[in-house]
Design an enzyme around this catalytic site. Structure first.
Site, mmCIF file in Angstrom:
data_model
loop_
_atom_site.group_PDB
_atom_site.id
_atom_site.type_symbol
_atom_site.label_atom_id
_atom_site.label_comp_id
_atom_site.label_asym_id
_atom_site.label_seq_id
_atom_site.Cartn_x
_atom_site.Cartn_y
_atom_site.Cartn_z
ATOM 1 N N GLY A 97 0.820 -1.193 0.000
ATOM 2 C CA GLY A 97 0.000 0.000 0.000
ATOM 3 C C GLY A 97 0.860 1.251 0.000
ATOM 4 C CE1 TYR A 102 17.185 6.821 -2.525
ATOM 5 C CE2 TYR A 102 17.212 7.259 -0.164
ATOM 6 C CZ TYR A 102 17.877 6.954 -1.331
ATOM 7 O OH TYR A 102 19.241 6.768 -1.306
ATOM 8 C CG HIS A 103 13.364 1.681 0.252
ATOM 9 N ND1 HIS A 103 12.864 2.200 1.426
ATOM 10 C CD2 HIS A 103 12.361 0.922 -0.272
ATOM 11 C CE1 HIS A 103 11.622 1.771 1.607
ATOM 12 N NE2 HIS A 103 11.298 1.007 0.591
ATOM 13 N N GLY A 184 6.892 -3.501 5.294
ATOM 14 C CA GLY A 184 7.062 -3.124 6.700
ATOM 15 C C GLY A 184 7.379 -1.661 6.888
ATOM 16 C CB ILE A 185 8.962 0.126 9.374
ATOM 17 C CG1 ILE A 185 10.085 -0.730 9.965
ATOM 18 C CG2 ILE A 185 7.617 -0.257 9.997
ATOM 19 C CD1 ILE A 185 10.380 -0.478 11.423
ATOM 20 C CB CYS A 202 4.323 9.005 1.654
ATOM 21 S SG CYS A 202 5.578 7.836 2.214
#
Length: 244
Positions: A97, A102-103, A184-185, A202
């Protein structure tokens, strides 16, 4: 007789369970930490396989801590206009969702694979528990983080930038299949915050992003990992190290 009464939906902030514990007979959650960068497709394949095994009763629940190389992910609600620089980093479409995020290095990802049927089959309570976990983790570093009614994730007030300014320090994006959670987070420890400028993080334009380093907390990833684990167990239950 017709009942004309109306019950409004519960406020998101009213859903804040103190714990999201499993049944007493459940095994400890496996705790895995990967110290090298993990490609997104590799991580997603591993996560999908593990979640399916958990749903079949063939594997224990798992929390997997890792870092990715720089990349963007697009959730199921991502809007094309929010991808500001589509050529900057690889973009991965994902079933979680949420919108774009960004990672990259300096950001601690925790992929959380829990069987919600062993706890509460309640997605809003699960998200609230993830937020509570992040808030407790940040409190260990004297960072006061908060939840918001209209925005999933964890936020910090920035009076140094203005009286109503808030920045996001941690994001949450989940997917559930057969009541086993995926994704997850992500917690910003010391990432390059300029990398967020290639997206609208987001989908929130009116607030920025921050990190522990940006807030003056110079903390190593192992220290963050210890704080995450210490805050996880009172909410979600005991953990054990993954066997070699």
């Amino acid at each position: 007789m017709v009942n004309n009464s109306f019950t409004a939906p519960a406020s998101r902030l009213s859903i804040a369970p103190a714990t999201f514990l499993p049944r007493a007979s459940a095994r400890p959650v496996v705790w895995r930490v990967t110290d090298t960068l993990v490609g997104y497709e590799e991580a997603e394949a591993e996560m999908e396989a593990r979640a399916a095994a958990i749903a079949r009763g063939e594997a224990d629940e798992l929390v997997w801590l890792l870092e990715h190389p720089p990349l963007y992910t697009a959730g199921t609600s991502a809007k094309t206009a929010d991808l500001v620089e589509p050529e900057r980093f690889p973009v991965h479409r994902t079933g979680r969702g949420g919108q774009y995020t960004y990672h990259g290095p300096g950001q601690r990802i925790a992929y959380v694979m829990l069987d919600l049927n062993r706890r509460q089959p309640d997605l809003r309570a699960y998200v609230a528990s993830l937020e509570a976990w992040l808030i407790a983790t940040l409190d260990a570093f004297t960072v006061r983080a908060e939840r918001r009614e209209d925005r999933v994730g964890v936020w910090v007030r920035r009076p140094d930038k203005g009286p109503a300014v808030e920045d996001k320090i941690a994001a949450i994006g989940i997917r559930v299949r057969r009541w086993v959670s995926l994704h997850g987070i992500s917690l910003n420890v010391e990432p390059d915050l300029s990398h967020f400028s290639g997206i609208v993080p987001c989908g929130v334009r009116e607030h920025g992003v921050t990190s522990l380093a940006d807030l003056g907390r110079i903390i190593s990833l192992p220290e963050v990992d210890m704080a995450l684990r210490a805050a996880f167990e009172p909410i979600f239950g005991p953990t054990r190290d993954e066997a070699p």
